[in-house]
Design a protein around this motif. Structure first.
Motif, PDB file in Angstrom:
ATOM      1  N   ALA A 155       8.087  24.699 -36.445  1.00 21.54           N
ATOM      2  CA  ALA A 155       6.943  23.936 -36.956  1.00 21.54           C
ATOM      3  C   ALA A 155       6.297  23.143 -35.828  1.00 21.54           C
ATOM      4  O   ALA A 155       5.066  23.086 -35.727  1.00 21.54           O
ATOM      5  N   GLN A 156       7.115  22.569 -34.961  1.00 19.30           N
ATOM      6  CA  GLN A 156       6.566  21.796 -33.850  1.00 19.30           C
ATOM      7  C   GLN A 156       5.861  22.687 -32.831  1.00 19.30           C
ATOM      8  O   GLN A 156       4.842  22.300 -32.265  1.00 19.30           O
ATOM      9  N   ALA A 157       6.372  23.881 -32.618  1.00 11.78           N
ATOM     10  CA  ALA A 157       5.697  24.817 -31.711  1.00 11.78           C
ATOM     11  C   ALA A 157       4.317  25.181 -32.285  1.00 11.78           C
ATOM     12  O   ALA A 157       3.324  25.259 -31.553  1.00 11.78           O
ATOM     13  N   GLU A 158       4.261  25.412 -33.596  1.00 16.46           N
ATOM     14  CA  GLU A 158       2.975  25.712 -34.227  1.00 16.46           C
ATOM     15  C   GLU A 158       2.038  24.514 -34.145  1.00 16.46           C
ATOM     16  O   GLU A 158       0.845  24.661 -33.872  1.00 16.46           O
ATOM     17  N   ALA A 159       2.573  23.302 -34.358  1.00 17.97           N
ATOM     18  CA  ALA A 159       1.756  22.097 -34.265  1.00 17.97           C
ATOM     19  C   ALA A 159       1.198  21.928 -32.858  1.00 17.97           C
ATOM     20  O   ALA A 159       0.027  21.550 -32.682  1.00 17.97           O
ATOM     21  N   THR A 160       1.998  22.211 -31.843  1.00 17.81           N
ATOM     22  CA  THR A 160       1.549  22.130 -30.457  1.00 17.81           C
ATOM     23  C   THR A 160       0.385  23.097 -30.212  1.00 17.81           C
ATOM     24  O   THR A 160      -0.627  22.715 -29.613  1.00 17.81           O
ATOM     25  N   ALA A 161       0.531  24.335 -30.692  1.00 18.89           N
ATOM     26  CA  ALA A 161      -0.531  25.337 -30.506  1.00 18.89           C
ATOM     27  C   ALA A 161      -1.807  24.927 -31.246  1.00 18.89           C
ATOM     28  O   ALA A 161      -2.914  25.063 -30.710  1.00 18.89           O
ATOM     29  N   LEU A 162      -1.667  24.410 -32.454  1.00 19.57           N
ATOM     30  CA  LEU A 162      -2.839  23.996 -33.233  1.00 19.57           C
ATOM     31  C   LEU A 162      -3.515  22.780 -32.590  1.00 19.57           C
ATOM     32  O   LEU A 162      -4.752  22.696 -32.569  1.00 19.57           O
ATOM     33  N   LEU A 163      -2.721  21.844 -32.077  1.00 15.53           N
ATOM     34  CA  LEU A 163      -3.281  20.655 -31.446  1.00 15.53           C
ATOM     35  C   LEU A 163      -4.066  21.017 -30.181  1.00 15.53           C
ATOM     36  O   LEU A 163      -5.105  20.426 -29.895  1.00 15.53           O
ATOM     37  N   ALA A 164      -3.597  22.036 -29.460  1.00 19.32           N
ATOM     38  CA  ALA A 164      -4.308  22.477 -28.257  1.00 19.32           C
ATOM     39  C   ALA A 164      -5.689  23.044 -28.597  1.00 19.32           C
ATOM     40  O   ALA A 164      -6.611  22.967 -27.781  1.00 19.32           O
ATOM     41  N   LYS A 165      -5.844  23.577 -29.804  1.00 22.96           N
ATOM     42  CA  LYS A 165      -7.117  24.150 -30.233  1.00 22.96           C
ATOM     43  C   LYS A 165      -8.007  23.130 -30.952  1.00 22.96           C
ATOM     44  O   LYS A 165      -9.178  23.400 -31.187  1.00 22.96           O
ATOM     45  N   ALA A 166      -7.424  21.999 -31.330  1.00 20.55           N
ATOM     46  CA  ALA A 166      -8.165  21.011 -32.154  1.00 20.55           C
ATOM     47  C   ALA A 166      -9.215  20.268 -31.348  1.00 20.55           C
ATOM     48  O   ALA A 166      -9.126  20.037 -30.203  1.00 20.55           O
TER      49      ALA A 166
END
Length: 166
Positions: A155-166
């Protein structure tokens, strides 16, 4: 099923959720409706419960509020046509779903059991609700949660990827 047994309703809901992964669309729709009914009944009997149960090699926390929130989010993300088809198939008796209801469920889940998965679900819900500041805030919350389990780390890896795109 014993109508007064929280555990029986919980097990039925979890089982139906797992069955959805290996069946066709018609069966998924029926199981989705039944899953929602089972979750609602379990929550009626024990609204603040969250439990852990052990599988052969993993320790997994399951939470009815998280499952119900995911159900609301998943149904809300379906196309208008699919939702109307579901209503027709169930003679208008398919339960209503919304991102606002998903938000309430995920907030309850996170209050009872704060973790990276619940925070990620909240972030995605806020993205669907077009609340960009809350989306980013909950992605960061996910990253700040303890990650002592592989599911939390994913979940944290996905959050990191999403935050990079935000």
């Amino acid at each position: 099923v014993d109508p007064a047994s929280f555990e029986a309703w919980r097990v039925m809901a979890v089982s139906k959720g797992r069955l959805q992964a290996c069946c066709g669309v018609t069966e998924k729709l029926q199981l989705g409706k039944e899953l929602r009914e089972n979750i609602d009944r379990a929550l009626e009997l024990n609204p603040d419960d969250f439990a852990s149960h052990t599988h052969a090699h993993t320790h997994k926390h399951t939470h009815r509020w998280t499952v119900l929130g995911a159900w609301h989010a998943g149904v809300s993300d379906l196309s208008w046509f699919v939702r109307k088809t579901m209503q027709a198939l169930y003679l208008g008796n398919f339960p209503e779903a919304s991102h606002e209801s998903a938000e309430k469920c995920f907030l309850k889940a996170h209050a009872l059991y704060p973790n990276a998965i619940n925070a990620l679900h909240l972030a995605k819900t806020y993205k669907s609700l077009k609340k960009k500041d809350l989306y980013k805030e909950w992605l960061n919350t996910s990253l700040n949660c303890k990650s002592n389990q592989p599911a939390f780390q994913l979940a944290q890896a996905e959050a990191t990827a999403l935050l990079a795109k935000a």
